[in-house]
Write a protein that holds these residues in place. Structure first.
Motif, short mmCIF file in Angstrom:
data_model
loop_
_atom_site.label_atom_id
_atom_site.label_comp_id
_atom_site.label_asym_id
_atom_site.label_seq_id
_atom_site.Cartn_x
_atom_site.Cartn_y
_atom_site.Cartn_z
N ILE A 13 -21.20 -32.53 2.38
CA ILE A 13 -21.55 -31.11 2.32
C ILE A 13 -21.72 -30.65 0.87
CG2 ILE A 13 -20.55 -28.81 2.68
CD1 ILE A 13 -19.42 -29.91 5.31
N PHE A 14 -20.84 -31.11 -0.04
CA PHE A 14 -20.89 -30.66 -1.42
C PHE A 14 -21.96 -31.37 -2.25
CE2 PHE A 14 -17.15 -28.27 -0.59
CZ PHE A 14 -17.00 -27.38 -1.65
N LYS A 15 -22.55 -32.44 -1.73
CA LYS A 15 -23.54 -33.18 -2.50
C LYS A 15 -24.80 -32.33 -2.70
CE LYS A 15 -26.16 -37.52 -2.68
NZ LYS A 15 -25.80 -37.68 -4.12
N ASP A 16 -25.13 -32.06 -3.95
CA ASP A 16 -26.34 -31.35 -4.34
C ASP A 16 -26.44 -29.96 -3.73
OD1 ASP A 16 -27.06 -33.59 -5.80
OD2 ASP A 16 -28.27 -34.43 -4.18
N ARG A 17 -25.31 -29.33 -3.47
CA ARG A 17 -25.32 -27.95 -2.96
C ARG A 17 -24.45 -27.05 -3.84
NH1 ARG A 17 -24.92 -30.37 2.50
NH2 ARG A 17 -26.80 -29.85 3.71
N ILE A 18 -24.84 -25.80 -3.92
CA ILE A 18 -24.03 -24.75 -4.54
C ILE A 18 -23.74 -23.71 -3.46
CG2 ILE A 18 -24.01 -22.86 -6.21
CD1 ILE A 18 -25.82 -24.53 -7.98
N PHE A 19 -22.49 -23.29 -3.36
CA PHE A 19 -22.09 -22.34 -2.33
C PHE A 19 -21.67 -21.02 -2.96
CE2 PHE A 19 -21.07 -26.58 -0.65
CZ PHE A 19 -21.84 -26.57 0.50
N LYS A 20 -22.18 -19.94 -2.37
CA LYS A 20 -21.79 -18.61 -2.81
C LYS A 20 -21.30 -17.80 -1.61
CE LYS A 20 -23.04 -18.21 -7.26
NZ LYS A 20 -22.18 -17.70 -8.33
N ILE A 21 -20.21 -17.07 -1.81
CA ILE A 21 -19.74 -16.13 -0.80
C ILE A 21 -20.47 -14.82 -1.05
CG2 ILE A 21 -17.74 -14.90 0.11
CD1 ILE A 21 -16.04 -17.23 -1.02
N LYS A 59 -26.72 -19.97 4.89
CA LYS A 59 -28.05 -19.37 4.77
C LYS A 59 -28.58 -19.71 3.38
CE LYS A 59 -31.37 -16.16 5.47
NZ LYS A 59 -32.13 -16.29 4.23
N GLU A 60 -29.71 -20.44 3.33
CA GLU A 60 -30.25 -20.82 2.03
C GLU A 60 -30.67 -19.58 1.25
OE1 GLU A 60 -33.43 -23.93 -0.04
OE2 GLU A 60 -33.17 -23.92 2.15
N VAL A 61 -30.35 -19.59 -0.05
CA VAL A 61 -30.64 -18.45 -0.92
C VAL A 61 -32.06 -18.59 -1.47
CG1 VAL A 61 -29.90 -17.15 -2.94
CG2 VAL A 61 -28.20 -18.34 -1.53
N GLY A 62 -32.83 -17.52 -1.36
CA GLY A 62 -34.20 -17.54 -1.85
C GLY A 62 -34.27 -17.41 -3.36
N ARG A 63 -35.44 -17.80 -3.91
CA ARG A 63 -35.62 -17.77 -5.36
C ARG A 63 -35.39 -16.39 -5.95
NH1 ARG A 63 -38.11 -20.21 -9.77
NH2 ARG A 63 -38.47 -22.12 -8.61
N PHE A 81 -30.43 -28.96 -7.06
CA PHE A 81 -29.39 -28.48 -6.16
C PHE A 81 -29.95 -27.34 -5.30
CE2 PHE A 81 -26.77 -31.09 -8.60
CZ PHE A 81 -25.46 -31.05 -8.17
N LYS A 82 -29.43 -27.21 -4.08
CA LYS A 82 -29.84 -26.13 -3.20
C LYS A 82 -28.71 -25.09 -3.11
CE LYS A 82 -33.27 -28.20 -0.14
NZ LYS A 82 -33.66 -28.40 1.28
N PRO A 83 -29.05 -23.81 -3.29
CA PRO A 83 -28.02 -22.77 -3.20
C PRO A 83 -27.92 -22.21 -1.78
CG PRO A 83 -30.03 -21.83 -4.11
CD PRO A 83 -30.33 -23.28 -3.81
N PHE A 84 -26.69 -21.96 -1.32
CA PHE A 84 -26.47 -21.44 0.02
C PHE A 84 -25.44 -20.32 0.01
CE2 PHE A 84 -28.02 -25.72 0.84
CZ PHE A 84 -28.87 -25.54 1.92
N TYR A 85 -25.69 -19.31 0.85
CA TYR A 85 -24.66 -18.34 1.18
C TYR A 85 -23.81 -18.91 2.32
CZ TYR A 85 -27.12 -14.62 -1.37
OH TYR A 85 -27.71 -13.86 -2.33
N ILE A 86 -22.50 -18.68 2.25
CA ILE A 86 -21.60 -19.08 3.33
C ILE A 86 -21.45 -17.90 4.28
CG2 ILE A 86 -19.33 -19.97 3.94
CD1 ILE A 86 -19.07 -20.89 1.02
N VAL A 87 -21.98 -18.07 5.48
CA VAL A 87 -21.89 -17.01 6.48
C VAL A 87 -20.59 -17.14 7.27
CG1 VAL A 87 -23.01 -15.95 8.49
CG2 VAL A 87 -24.40 -16.90 6.63
N ASP A 88 -20.24 -18.37 7.63
CA ASP A 88 -19.01 -18.62 8.37
C ASP A 88 -18.40 -19.92 7.87
OD1 ASP A 88 -17.00 -18.31 10.30
OD2 ASP A 88 -18.05 -19.61 11.69
N GLY A 89 -17.11 -19.88 7.55
CA GLY A 89 -16.43 -21.07 7.07
C GLY A 89 -15.89 -20.95 5.66
N GLN A 90 -16.04 -19.76 5.07
CA GLN A 90 -15.60 -19.63 3.67
C GLN A 90 -14.09 -19.75 3.52
OE1 GLN A 90 -14.16 -16.75 1.63
NE2 GLN A 90 -14.69 -14.92 2.79
N GLN A 227 -31.68 -18.97 9.54
CA GLN A 227 -32.95 -18.70 8.88
C GLN A 227 -33.21 -17.21 8.70
OE1 GLN A 227 -34.56 -21.40 7.79
NE2 GLN A 227 -33.02 -22.67 8.80
N ASP A 228 -32.86 -16.37 9.67
CA ASP A 228 -33.24 -14.96 9.65
C ASP A 228 -32.13 -14.09 9.08
OD1 ASP A 228 -35.62 -15.64 10.93
OD2 ASP A 228 -34.69 -15.47 12.91
#
Length: 699
Positions: A13-21, A59-63, A81-90, A227-228
């Protein structure tokens, strides 16, 4: 739309990802119970087994959004790296991050690693630098000035600064505002540090390495990508309720931020939308700072939300969760944004005539343009006003709970708020809070209100035995009316006085029969005045009057309210079981019922300035007056003569008998008359209330 991916380990999960709450999420809410469950899962998991940990919704974060992330952009642009918002699981991811950090800290602090670089210290086959870069933080080369956290908060709030500097140990954090949520972060760090240290003592480095491996490779997540944008907010409200249930205040924040996304640009421009969202975040930041400001006694967020609802909206008799149903199902709803109402808009258009000559006055005229436009039933301005009110109320809510040594309060405000907290403020705290935010109310008016509330509570609830909901509907309404300027402090004080008149009858004296009936039931259970729920407050106030006369307070309220098996803070001067010869002689001739009436009467009860062993309570009165010594001549306890002012008063009696119990009881009721402005019909009424009508003052 939601896409489901295969099970993945934390390492994957942490490989090449950035997570933001994201900002609509709550802070870290896990307490010791959830941490203990987490710890036991890790410890008890066999090293050759996998364990399903739950759902992780992202949820992937847009540019457009990540382009402003100065500390993370280089990892996204340069390293893919791909940035993601954490919707559930933070909550779980935050826990993993803290857990891994504490493993790193434990290994790094071992004596054999004192002089080693992180590159040369290993957890299994991974050195500490690799572990930190995989799960915690990456420094941007070549200057290594930028610290990029693999997991963090989108907005610059106290939780992120606390996580960086207090949990992940980034230096030079400076002063950091602490909130309700940072207390939980601190607790998690301490919990894992203590448990890992204990586990290390039993299992050594090999045991710690096993925990690290199981955490990063054996715990499996179901990964969902949303996605939405619409689904994000719906998912947050529904998915989070599977774990530690969201509080209503947390749900409301998510709802308000969601609503800001629904307005069209004809009602709110994008820059205004961003400012409104920022104001919501600022309001919640302030609220959670105030709720968690006292680490020993954090305040309930739902209690605050209920109180603010009473302050802000038209109160209807509260039933259970009426308030949150109103907020989430009637007021702050998507329907009130999509549902439009017609609004007449008037604009002024100036029409000027074009002239060739600048020497002549320009002719001009004004034209009024009226048109009908559609606007949401819930305007952005209403949301702004509401969150602003929440923000401004938070500090005053905190102050009402924490008045002692509070620089925001005058000495008299602090004194009377402390009294209200000691007597039990009942349902008046919203009104007390509003007294600080209502325009035009000055300090002396607030103190006047606090005095009348305290008197009302003592007479109506502690003496009158009114139900706890007595008149609450009426005074909840006055709370909003004071905030809106419809009522003044004087109006409310008059109302409070009027409402206690049913117990205060000038022609016949204080109506005490309901209080006496309550005490009679307590006597039947063997307690009498000792079990009265207003006793400690009354005795403390009785002592306080003497402090004003003689100085030197000797009773601390916090000790006074404790009850421990081997200590008492209120003593029966004549013991409940008077086996000592002194007491048998002093009360000879009285029936069993009369002795019980005397023992449980108000005048026989004494607040002590220090703890006393229960075995000493049967001492004779002369022995109680003097200090108690042990066989070595050391003082076991102080005597009445060098105790509290109330003890010194009792020590002034040469003997302790029925007459003196009555005499002191009458003095205490006289104090009650002075302190709360009530009047008994006469001495016979007082003797009746004391259950000592069988005594004569001339006996």
């Amino acid at each position: 739309m939601i896409s489901l991916k295969a099970l993945e380990s934390l390492k994957g999960i942490f490989k090449d990802r950035i997570f933001k709450i994201p900002d609509y999420q709550r802070g870290y809410a896990w307490t010791t119970r959830q941490l203990r469950d987490f710890w036991e899962d890790i410890v008890n998991l066999p090293s050759d087994r996998f364990h399903y940990t739950g759902l992780l919704s992202l949820k992937e974060v847009g540019r457009v959004d990540w382009a402003g992330w100065n500390e993370e952009r280089w990892l996204i642009e340069d390293r893919g790296f791909k940035p993601f918002y954490i919707v559930d699981g933070q909550q779980r991811l935050t826990t993993f991050v803290i857990f891994i950090q504490e493993i790193v800290s434990l290994i790094k602090d071992l004596p054999e690693n004192n002089d080693k670089r992180e590159e040369d210290i290993y957890i299994g086959t991974f050195n500490l630098k690799q572990v930190k870069e995989e799960y915690l933080v990456v420094q941007k080369p070549p200057q290594f000035i930028i610290n990029t956290y693999k997991f963090g908060y989108e907005t610059d709030n106290p939780s992120f600064r606390y996580l960086r500097h207090r949990i992940l140990n980034e230096p030079d954090g400076g002063s950091i505002q602490e909130t309700f949520y940072t207390l939980n972060l601190e607790n998690a760090k301490r919990f894992f540090a203590e448990n890992l240290a204990s586990y290390f003592q039993k299992n050594g480095v090999v045991g710690i390495e096993s925990l690290f491996k199981k955490t990063t490779q054996n715990l499996m997540f179901n990964l969902h990508e949303i996605q939405d944008d619409f689904d994000v907010f719906v998912a947050f409200e529904t998915m989070n309720n599977r774990g530690k249930k969201l509080s209503n205040l947390e749900l409301l924040k998510n709802r308000l931020i969601y609503l800001t996304t629904l307005y069209g640009e004809d009602e709110i421009k994008n820059d205004e939308r961003a400012v409104l969202r920022e104001k919501i975040n600022d309001a919640w930041k302030e609220v959670y700072y105030q709720l968690g400001r006292n680490k020993q006694k954090p305040l309930s967020d739902d209690d605050f939300l209920v109180a603010h609802w009473i302050m802000y909206f038209q109160y209807t008799r509260q039933k259970g969760d009426d308030y949150i149903r109103f907020l989430l199902e009637e007021k702050f709803t998507p329907q009130n944004i999509f549902g439009k109402t017609e609004v007449k808009v008037t604009s002024v258009v100036e029409v000027s005539e074009v002239r060739d000559s600048v020497d002549e006055d320009d002719a001009s005229e004004t034209e009024v343009d009226e048109r009908i436009v559609l606007r949401s039933k819930l305007s952005p301005k209403e949301i702004e006003d509401y969150v602003g009110s929440l923000k401004s109320a938070a500090v005053h809510w905190y102050n009402t709970f924490n008045p002692i040594n509070n620089a925001d309060l005058t000495a008299d405000e602090s004194l009377w708020l402390d009294r209200l907290n000691r007597i039990g403020v009942a349902y008046f705290r919203p009104l007390v809070t509003v007294a600080f935010i209502s325009p035009g109310v000055i300090s002396t008016e607030r103190v006047k209100l606090f005095k009348e509330i305290e008197r009302f509570i003592f007479i109506a609830f502690r003496l009158g035995r009114a139900f706890s909901t007595y008149r609450n509907n009426e005074f909840y309404k006055t709370t909003r009316q004071l905030r809106s300027g419809q009522l003044s402090i004087n109006d409310i004080c008059k109302l409070l006085k009027d409402r206690v008149e049913e117990w205060l009858k000038p022609e016949t004296g204080f109506e005490y029969q309901s209080f006496r009936g309550y005490l009679q039931r307590l006597y039947k259970n063997g307690g009498g005045f000792y079990d009265w729920n207003g006793l400690r407050y009354f005795l403390y106030e009785y002592e306080t009057e003497k402090v004003h006369q003689f100085g030197n307070r000797k009773i601390d309220w916090s000790y006074f309210t404790r009850s421990e098996k081997d200590k008492v803070s209120i003593e029966h001067i004549c013991p409940q079981t008077p086996n000592n010869e002194y007491w048998k002689k002093a009360f000879k001739g009285f029936s069993k019922e009369e002795k019980e009436a005397l023992t449980g009467s108000l005048g026989n009860l004494l607040p002590l300035s220090s703890s006393i062993n229960s075995s000493l309570q049967n001492d004779s009165f002369p022995d109680k007056k003097a200090a108690k010594l042990n066989t070595q001549g050391e003082k076991v306890r102080r005597g009445y003569s060098d105790g509290s002012h109330s003890e010194i008063e009792v020590a002034g009696y040469s003997e302790w008998n029925a007459d003196n119990i009555l005499d002191r009881g009458l003095k205490m009721l006289a104090f009650m008359e002075r302190r709360w402005n009530i009047k008994f019909a006469g001495e016979d009424s007082k003797k009746d209330l004391l259950f000592l009508g069988f005594l004569s003052r001339d006996a």
